[in-house]
Design an enzyme around this catalytic site. Sequence first.
Site, PDB file in Angstrom:
ATOM      1  CB  CYS A  42      -0.908  -0.012   1.232  1.00 52.58           C
ATOM      2  SG  CYS A  42      -2.005   1.424   1.373  1.00 52.58           S
ATOM      3  CB  SER A  44      -0.302   3.973   3.974  1.00 53.12           C
ATOM      4  OG  SER A  44      -1.526   4.547   3.564  1.00 53.12           O
ATOM      5  CG  HIS A  47       2.548   8.049   2.157  1.00 51.93           C
ATOM      6  ND1 HIS A  47       2.829   8.610   0.945  1.00 51.93           N
ATOM      7  CD2 HIS A  47       1.199   7.856   2.167  1.00 51.93           C
ATOM      8  CE1 HIS A  47       1.716   8.740   0.236  1.00 51.93           C
ATOM      9  NE2 HIS A  47       0.713   8.289   0.950  1.00 51.93           N
ATOM     10  CG  HIS A  64      -1.103  -0.840   6.399  1.00 50.57           C
ATOM     11  ND1 HIS A  64      -0.070  -0.377   5.627  1.00 50.57           N
ATOM     12  CD2 HIS A  64      -2.234  -0.366   5.832  1.00 50.57           C
ATOM     13  CE1 HIS A  64      -0.547   0.342   4.640  1.00 50.57           C
ATOM     14  NE2 HIS A  64      -1.878   0.346   4.732  1.00 50.57           N
ATOM     15  CB  CYS A 170      -5.534  -1.296   4.262  1.00 53.82           C
ATOM     16  SG  CYS A 170      -5.169   0.442   3.922  1.00 53.82           S
TER      17      CYS A 170
END
Length: 373
Positions: A42, A44, A47, A64, A170
Amino acid sequence: MKTIGALIWEPGTRSGWSVEDIEIDPPKSREVRIKLAASGICHSDDHVDTGDIPLPWAPIIGGHEGAGIIEELGPDVTGFEVGDHVVLSFLPSCGHCKMCTIGRANMCEMGAGVLAGFAPDGTHRVHARGQGVGPFSYLGTFSPYVVVNIDSCVKIDKDIPLDKAALIGCGVPTGWGSAMYAADIALGDTVVIVGTGGVGMNAVQGARHRGAKNIVTIDPVPYKREMAKIFGATHSVENYEQAADLVSEMSNGQGADVVIITVDVAYGHLLNPAQEMTRRGGTLVLTSAAPVTQRDVPFDLFTFAMSGKRLQGSLYGTVTPRRDIPLICDLYRRGEFKLDELITKTYELEQINEAVQDMRDGKNIRGVITYDL
């Protein structure tokens, strides 16, 4: 136990993920150890490497989005047994804080600490090179094993393939819920979805489930524009300008009822073209994560206020994990939800940097790391 994991030692430097030996402690109170089948890749997690989500601590074990089988129970565990199949929710829900009790489990107070660098009790379960390792979102699914609190676990039926179910932790509910709940799409609406990666493609599915008449997607990648039609888009275009002309034509100049932004990184310049495309009284949903330092947002405030539009932020698609994760599994079982098609390519954990680069390059809807069960 000893295993391997993918770690970031220098957040914000684009140094990439280091796959190395780690040690995981046994589960403590209200925790379980899980053997994972798969972990989604993902944005995220990326990031953290790019610095869009700045972390003042390291190292971190990423990941996650995961699903697997419970192998060991810690003390005080209720509601779960060894052998249960579970999806790991990237935000936990305790069930008893104010936000959980008013039906906003995506805003659970326990979830406020998912980037703190510890397990919920303030200690570490993962260790590498003689020091504690912080798990991303209390999980750290870039390892074939995790020890997590049961408030991050959602039990699913054993007939659901775990490599597909991993995505329901997610990206799937974040996109789907953005359309189903945050946008509150009505039957017959015209909806625009900006960005069709692992989140946006599920916003398309949510809009379809809500009964939208027109579902227009925007993405610069030709492959994703074609795939969007498989997931339910009625029209797929390359940029805002093409979408604006199309929406104006199909709405007699009124604009879209809903615009949902699900791009990989939310920058300020993306908002005003979206609100200009939104009709009077319509809704603009911002789901994408923005760089923490993003402050400048050119925005036509006069038009926005005078036209009665609504700007809605959406964390985790505004879903209730314990309700919506099993619901999505059931929709998948009945052939009403596409999970298999979301997975463009699978990787070994040792290929994680390749998988991340493929995500950055727009090659995948979702890349997935698979583990041997």
